[in-house]
Design an enzyme around this catalytic site. Structure first.
Site, mmCIF file in Angstrom:
data_model
loop_
_atom_site.group_PDB
_atom_site.id
_atom_site.type_symbol
_atom_site.label_atom_id
_atom_site.label_comp_id
_atom_site.label_asym_id
_atom_site.label_seq_id
_atom_site.Cartn_x
_atom_site.Cartn_y
_atom_site.Cartn_z
ATOM 1 C CB SER A 60 -0.948 -0.058 1.195
ATOM 2 O OG SER A 60 -2.090 0.686 0.943
ATOM 3 C CE LYS B 205 -5.837 -2.155 0.385
ATOM 4 N NZ LYS B 205 -5.926 -0.712 0.112
#
Length: 395
Positions: free
Chosen positions: A310, A335
Site C-alpha cells: 500500500s 494493494k
C-alpha cells in the site's frame, strides 16, 4: 478478510483479522475527512498472496441501508453491514464497530494491544516469529525471533492465514483486550513448550536508523516498519543527518502501509518536488506531490518484499518511476485500492473501495504489485548493500 467468502472462525476474530488486513489506502477527499486519508498501519508481516486485479466496490447506500434495517429490528447493524460488504465483492472493504475503529485510530499513532510479536509463514509452511518487540510481554518471557508458533489458546495455527493468527494474538476486538491472558504453544528446535502472556498496550517505533559500517562514509540503513504518524518526517530527518557521501538503504520489507501523507512526506526526502502518485475517487483524478528541496544526489536503494504494501508500494513506485532509486528484493504485495470511510447507524464505520492509485508512470499497483529492478530472496539485504556500494553509496 473481506470479499465473497470468509473463513469459519469466530466473528470477533474475523473482524480482528479484517482490522489487521485492511491496510487501507484511505485516500478520501479532504471534504469527506478533513484531511488526506489514512490506512491501517498495524505493523504486521504477512505473506503475499493472489490478489485480484479487479477492485470491487460496495455501494455505500446499500451498506448503510442494511445497517439501518438491522438496527430497526433490534439486530446488529455492524453485522448486517459486514455481510453487505462481503456480498459486494469489495475485497478491501471492511466494517468496524466503535471499539475496532478506536483501535484503528490508535494504530495510526503507532500503538496497539498485543504481546509484541510479528509473525510470518516460513518457506516450510510453519508460522514463525519474525520479530519480538523489546520490552513487550513476549520479549520478557524469552520468546525469540525464529521460534515456531504452534498454537494460540490451544488453537493450531499451522493452516491459518498469518493475519488471522495475529488477530488471535491481539484478542477479541469487541472486549477490552489489555491485560487478558493468551497461551502460546511454541517450538524452538526440538524443544516445545507453552507460555502464558498477558496482552499489553504497546507502542511501535516506525523508523529505525543505523550505520552499515564503521567508516565516516558508510551507508545508512533506514528501516520503516509502517507509515504511522511522524514516520515521514523521521525518514527525512534521517536522510538530512546522514553523512554527505553516504548512500541510503531504505528498507520497506514487511511494511504494512500506513498514512499516505506520511509516505508522501518520506518521498520528499529524496525528490525535489514533483509527482508521487495519482489516484481517483469515483473517476475524478487527483494527484499527490512531493515537497521541493529533497536530496536528489545521494545513492538510494529500496528493499522490498511480498509484505511491502500500500503506502509503502506508493513510495517505492514513485522512487522507481522517477529514477531516484534502485529497488531490490521480491515483488510487492499489490494493494492499491483507494477507500473512503462512511459512518453507519449505530456508530460503526465502513471503509469502502472507490478507486485506485497509480505510480507517476501510470502503473496500477492493485493486484500487480511492483517488480524490483534487482530480484533477490534470502540474501536481499546483502545484494542491496552491494548495489548501493556500486552506486558509490559507501559500504
Amino acid at each position: 478478510m473481506t470479499g465473497l467468502t470468509k473463513p469459519l472462525v469466530p466473528r470477533g476474530v474475523r473482524r480482528g483479522a479484517a482490522l489487521t488486513l485492511v491496510f487501507a489506502s484511505v485516500l478520501a477527499t479532504a471534504a469527506a475527512t478533513g484531511s488526506l486519508p489514512r490506512e491501517d498501519a498495524a505493523g504486521t508481516e504477512i505473506e503475499a498472496g493472489s490478489v485480484s486485479s479487479t477492485v470491487g466496490s460496495a455501494d455505500r447506500g446499500a451498506v448503510a441501508e442494511a445497517a439501518a434495517e438491522a438496527e430497526a429490528h433490534g439486530k446488529s447493524g455492524t453485522d448486517a453491514a459486514e455481510e453487505a460488504v462481503s456480498r459486494s465483492g469489495d475485497r478491501w472493504g471492511a466494517v468496524y464497530d466503535e471499539r475496532e475503529y478506536e483501535e484503528f485510530e490508535q494504530a495510526l499513532d503507532g500503538s496497539y494491544t498485543g504481546v509484541g510479536i510479528s509473525a510470518r509463514r516460513s518457506a516450510g509452511g510453519a508460522v514463525t516469529v519474525s520479530g519480538v518487540q523489546s520490552g513487550g510481554p513476549a520479549d520478557l518471557a524469552g520468546v525469540r525471533t525464529g521460534d515456531q508458533l504452534r498454537t494460540v489458546d490451544g488453537r493450531p495455527v499451522g493452516r491459518r492465514p498469518v493475519a488471522e493468527v495475529v488477530a488471535l494474538l491481539r484478542g477479541d476486538r469487541t472486549k477490552e483486550a489489555e491485560g487478558t491472558p493468551v497461551v502460546l504453544g511454541l517450538r524452538r528446535g526440538t524443544h516445545t513448550w507453552t507460555e502464558t502472556l498477558r496482552r499489553a498496550r504497546l507502542t511501535t517505533e516506525p523508523v529505525t536508523v543505523r550505520r552499515l559500517g564503521r567508516d565516516a562514509s558508510s551507508a545508512v540503513l533506514v528501516k520503516v516498519a509502517a507509515f504511522t504518524k511522524g514516520a515521514g518526517t523521521a525518514v527525512r530527518d534521517a536522510v538530512d543527518a546522514a553523512p554527505e557521501d553516504a548512500g541510503i538503504l531504505l528498507d520497506l520489507r514487511a511494511n504494512s502501509g500506513g498514512l499516505v501523507t506520511e509516505a508522501v512526506t518520506a518521498s520528499s526526502a529524496f525528490l525535489d518536488g514533483g509527482l508521487v502518485a495519482t489516484y481517483d475517487v469515483h473517476g475524478e483524478e487527483q494527484a499527490l506531490y512531493a515537497e521541493p528541496g529533497g536530496d536528489t544526489d545521494r545513492p538510494v536503494v529500496v528493499l522490498v518484499d511480498g509484505g511491502t504494501m500500500s503506502a509503502a508500494e506508493l513510495l517505492t513506485g514513485a522512487l522507481q518511476d522517477r529514477g531516484r532509486a534502485v529497488t531490490v528484493g521480491s515483488r510487492t504485495f499489490g494493494k492499491g485500492a483507494v477507500q473512503m470511510p462512511s459512518a453507519l447507524p449505530g456508530g460503526a464505520v465502513a471503509e469502502l473501495t472507490v478507486g485506485q492509485y497509480r505510480t507517476p508512470a501510470g502503473r496500477s499497483v492493485e493486484g500487480r504489485g511492483i517488480t524490483p529492478d534487482v530480484g533477490a530472496g534470502q540474501e536481499a539485504q546483502k545484494r542491496a548493500e552491494t548495489v548501493l556500494s556500486g552506486l558509490g553509496g559507501g559500504s
